[in-house]
Design an enzyme around this catalytic site. Structure first.
Site, PDB file in Angstrom:
ATOM      1  N   GLU A 200     -18.081  42.691 -33.743  1.00  0.00           N
ATOM      2  CA  GLU A 200     -17.597  42.254 -35.058  1.00  0.00           C
ATOM      3  C   GLU A 200     -18.432  41.070 -35.505  1.00  0.00           C
ATOM      4  OE1 GLU A 200     -12.728  42.855 -34.729  1.00  0.00           O
ATOM      5  OE2 GLU A 200     -13.571  40.850 -34.670  1.00  0.00           O
ATOM      6  N   HIS A 235      -7.185  29.497 -25.778  1.00  0.00           N
ATOM      7  CA  HIS A 235      -6.253  30.576 -26.113  1.00  0.00           C
ATOM      8  C   HIS A 235      -4.836  30.350 -25.629  1.00  0.00           C
ATOM      9  CE1 HIS A 235      -9.812  32.434 -27.551  1.00  0.00           C
ATOM     10  NE2 HIS A 235     -10.371  32.303 -26.375  1.00  0.00           N
ATOM     11  N   ARG A 291       5.672  42.146 -28.895  1.00  0.00           N
ATOM     12  CA  ARG A 291       6.757  41.493 -28.143  1.00  0.00           C
ATOM     13  C   ARG A 291       7.380  40.388 -28.992  1.00  0.00           C
ATOM     14  NH1 ARG A 291       1.862  39.081 -26.760  1.00  0.00           N
ATOM     15  NH2 ARG A 291       1.850  36.863 -27.259  1.00  0.00           N
TER      16      ARG A 291
HETATM   17  C1  MV4 Z   1     -12.444  36.281 -33.320  1.00  0.00           C
HETATM   18  C2  MV4 Z   1     -12.889  34.998 -33.673  1.00  0.00           C
HETATM   19  C3  MV4 Z   1     -13.908  34.903 -34.573  1.00  0.00           C
HETATM   20  N1  MV4 Z   1     -14.472  36.021 -35.074  1.00  0.00           N
HETATM   21  N2  MV4 Z   1     -13.029  37.366 -33.853  1.00  0.00           N
HETATM   22  C4  MV4 Z   1      -9.295  34.927 -30.002  1.00  0.00           C
HETATM   23  C5  MV4 Z   1      -8.145  35.685 -29.451  1.00  0.00           C
HETATM   24  C6  MV4 Z   1      -8.389  37.101 -29.777  1.00  0.00           C
HETATM   25  N3  MV4 Z   1      -7.183  37.700 -30.221  1.00  0.00           N
HETATM   26  C7  MV4 Z   1      -9.411  37.086 -30.864  1.00  0.00           C
HETATM   27  N4  MV4 Z   1      -9.884  35.741 -30.989  1.00  0.00           N
HETATM   28  C8  MV4 Z   1     -10.862  35.421 -31.869  1.00  0.00           C
HETATM   29  N5  MV4 Z   1     -11.457  36.478 -32.451  1.00  0.00           N
HETATM   30  C9  MV4 Z   1     -14.031  37.220 -34.703  1.00  0.00           C
HETATM   31  N6  MV4 Z   1     -14.607  38.311 -35.204  1.00  0.00           N
HETATM   32  C10 MV4 Z   1     -12.269  33.892 -33.099  1.00  0.00           C
HETATM   33  C11 MV4 Z   1     -11.263  34.107 -32.191  1.00  0.00           C
HETATM   34  C12 MV4 Z   1     -10.735  32.905 -31.623  1.00  0.00           C
HETATM   35  C13 MV4 Z   1      -9.414  32.520 -31.804  1.00  0.00           C
HETATM   36  C14 MV4 Z   1      -8.505  33.286 -32.510  1.00  0.00           C
HETATM   37  C15 MV4 Z   1      -7.190  32.905 -32.657  1.00  0.00           C
HETATM   38  C16 MV4 Z   1      -6.779  31.710 -32.097  1.00  0.00           C
HETATM   39  C17 MV4 Z   1      -7.641  30.942 -31.388  1.00  0.00           C
HETATM   40  C18 MV4 Z   1      -8.956  31.331 -31.230  1.00  0.00           C
HETATM   41  C19 MV4 Z   1      -9.827  30.528 -30.511  1.00  0.00           C
HETATM   42  C20 MV4 Z   1     -11.120  30.903 -30.350  1.00  0.00           C
HETATM   43  C21 MV4 Z   1     -11.567  32.101 -30.888  1.00  0.00           C
END
Ligand code: MV4
Length: 498
Positions: A200, A235, A291
């Site tokens: 992505e 996270h 959940r």
């Molecule tokens: C991302 C992102 C930036 N760009 N996807 C972190 C948990 C997982 N569910 C997906 N996550 C992320 N996906 C793209 N394309 C940044 C994160 C991310 C993040 C997301 C939610 C809460 C905290 C986070 C911390 C670092 C990265």
């Protein structure tokens, strides 16, 4: 309604679910491990059964044992809480096969949302915005390099079986692509037994905003307010608020409707959360959590809806007692996760005995906890002591109440992250509502935590000194020591909190 429900979980969430059961006049069955013999939740339950040794693999993850106890005790439903078996499609299926209602979505829905590629594909089909990228497993490097070029760097490589932050990596240039791909494939294989990955566009400095949804078995699906969960570290969420300070009513409606569309398109039933990344006015679907979440309480505070109770009612085939237009957000709520961990030592867990304990109260304060004075926090599970939530008519009032409540909170014997929360709440960017998932690093919160700890040492522990007959001096010394000395006993497998 059920006559009896088994709660396949521990700690505060087991108590939270039993509270809903008690209000609905449903009998409760607790299951507990060796380490939880003296915990509060088995005592709160109407019946409690020992299910095995302390490691969760031999107790809270033992599906057959838990189902056996449900049958033996005559429980008609099993509530899985969060973590442990809550998002395990095999468990949901086994419950059904045993004639027991799994209080959550179907096994099929859990499984579908477990595959991030499948979830992405379904959301694209449903017209829910996703991050630019490909809903296709990467098969060879050359093909993936072409995909990455067309998306434009930086890109993110993610494990399809991942979620919650495990098995993902940002790639800033073509030169790093191949090695990152290989490393994420191998992480995915060892962590999930599935090396499938996809790519992505990397969304820089996003906010994490999620929508609570409720869906009954009669085709009614609603969104029940949003939550901002940007204050997190590796996270692990540490502080959440509802509603998000950044959303306009128009965007909230648009995202809420997207969340409902997402849920309906997969035939979702029961409570769930649709997670989005938010950046510069745009939002993108991330994943569905199938959940009840740790942070559900702040949604309850701003809507007045008892989510745990609704889960039980939905699982019994009842229709939701409200429509979308009946759901109103009133005021603002914040949750601080109070953990036995040391923010000044890389947030290392600090299990051990809580020698002095007094929780805050007063207007607008809600505490969900499974501990008591004298309780020993075992090293086997997560390190959460309590969820401290405050409600205010405005965000400012909720913040000031939280600061006041943290001032009242006395926990002696284990190191806690209370100074971390105090540091965040005093940060100007936080007060402005200016948040991103990199907030802790971007604002040097750890330096501010050091200052808070210093100040508290000087101030002494006046409130702590009234608990028990030890002198104020002893209490202050205990606290100071526990804040600085780091026990070496700190390996725990943090399996529970999501
Ligand atoms: C991302 C992102 C930036 N760009 N996807 C972190 C948990 C997982 N569910 C997906 N996550 C992320 N996906 C793209 N394309 C940044 C994160 C991310 C993040 C997301 C939610 C809460 C905290 C986070 C911390 C670092 C990265």
């Amino acid at each position: 309604m059920f006559k009896k429900v088994l709660i396949a979980n521990r700690g505060e969430i087991a108590i939270r679910i039993m509270r809903a059961c008690r209000e609905l006049d449903v009998s409760t069955v607790a299951v507990y491990s060796d380490a939880d013999k003296n915990a509060l939740f088995p005592k709160y339950a109407d019946e409690a059964y020992h299910i095995g040794p302390s490691p969760s693999s031999q107790s809270y993850l033992n599906m057959d044992k838990i189902i056996e106890v449900a049958k033996e005790s005559g429980a008609e439903g099993i509530h899985p809480g969060y973590g442990f078996l809550s998002e395990n499609p095999v468990f949901a299926k086994k419950c059904k096969a045993a004639g027991i209602v799994f209080i959550g979505p179907s096994s099929e829905v859990i499984e579908k949302m477990g595959s991030k590629i499948a979830a992405r594909k379904l959301m694209i089909e449903a017209g829910v915005p996703v991050v630019p990228g490909y809903d296709k497993a990467i098969e060879d490097v050359d093909e993936a390099l072409v995909m990455a070029d067309s998306i434009g760097y930086p890109v993110m490589i993610k494990a399809s079986a991942g979620g919650g932050g495990i098995g993902m990596k940002v790639v800033y240039s073509k030169d790093d692509f191949k090695s990152s791909l290989v490393s994420i494939q191998s992480v995915a294989q060892s962590a999930f037994g599935d090396p499938t990955v996809f790519i992505e566009k990397y969304v820089e400095e996003p906010r994490h905003i999620e929508f609570q949804i409720l869906a009954d078995s009669h085709g009614n699906t609603v969104y029940v307010s949003d939550r901002e969960c940007s204050i997190q570290r590796r996270h692990q969420k540490l502080m959440e608020e509802a509603p998000s300070p950044v959303l306009s009513p128009e965007l909230r409606k648009k995202m809420g409707e997207a969340a409902v569309k997402a849920a309906k398109s997969i035939g979702y039933e029961n409570a769930g959360t649709v997670e989005f990344l938010y950046s510069k006015g745009d939002f993108y679907f991330l994943e569905v959590n199938t959940r009840l979440q740790v942070e559900h309480c702040i949604t309850e505070l701003v809507t007045g809806i008892d989510l745990a109770k609704q889960q039980l009612l939905i699982a019994c085939g009842k229709e939701l007692p409200f429509k979308q237009e009946d759901i109103k957000i009133t005021g603002h709520a914040i949750e601080c996760r109070i953990n036995a961990e040391d923010p000044l030592n890389d947030f290392a867990p600090s299990p051990g005995k809580i020698t002095r304990y007094r929780s805050p109260g007063g207007p607008g304060v809600r505490i969900d906890s499974g501990v008591y004075m004298g309780y020993v926090i075992p090293p086997f599970y997560d390190s959460m002591i309590a969820k401290l939530c405050t409600w205010g008519e405005t965000r400012e009032e909720a913040i000031n109440r939280m600061k006041r409540a943290l001032y009242e909170f006395v926990i002696i014997g284990v190191t806690t992250n209370i100074p971390f929360h105090k540091a965040v709440l005093s940060n100007e960017a936080f007060v402005r509502g200016d948040l991103t998932t990199h907030f802790i690093e971007d604002h040097n919160i750890l330096d501010a935590v050091k200052e808070v700890v210093e100040q508290e040492k000087e101030k002494g522990f006046t409130l702590a000194s009234v608990l028990g007959n030890n002198s104020r001096k002893t209490a202050a010394a205990t606290a100071a020591v526990s804040a600085y000395v780091n026990a070496a006993k700190q390996q725990s497998n943090c399996q529970q909190t999501k």
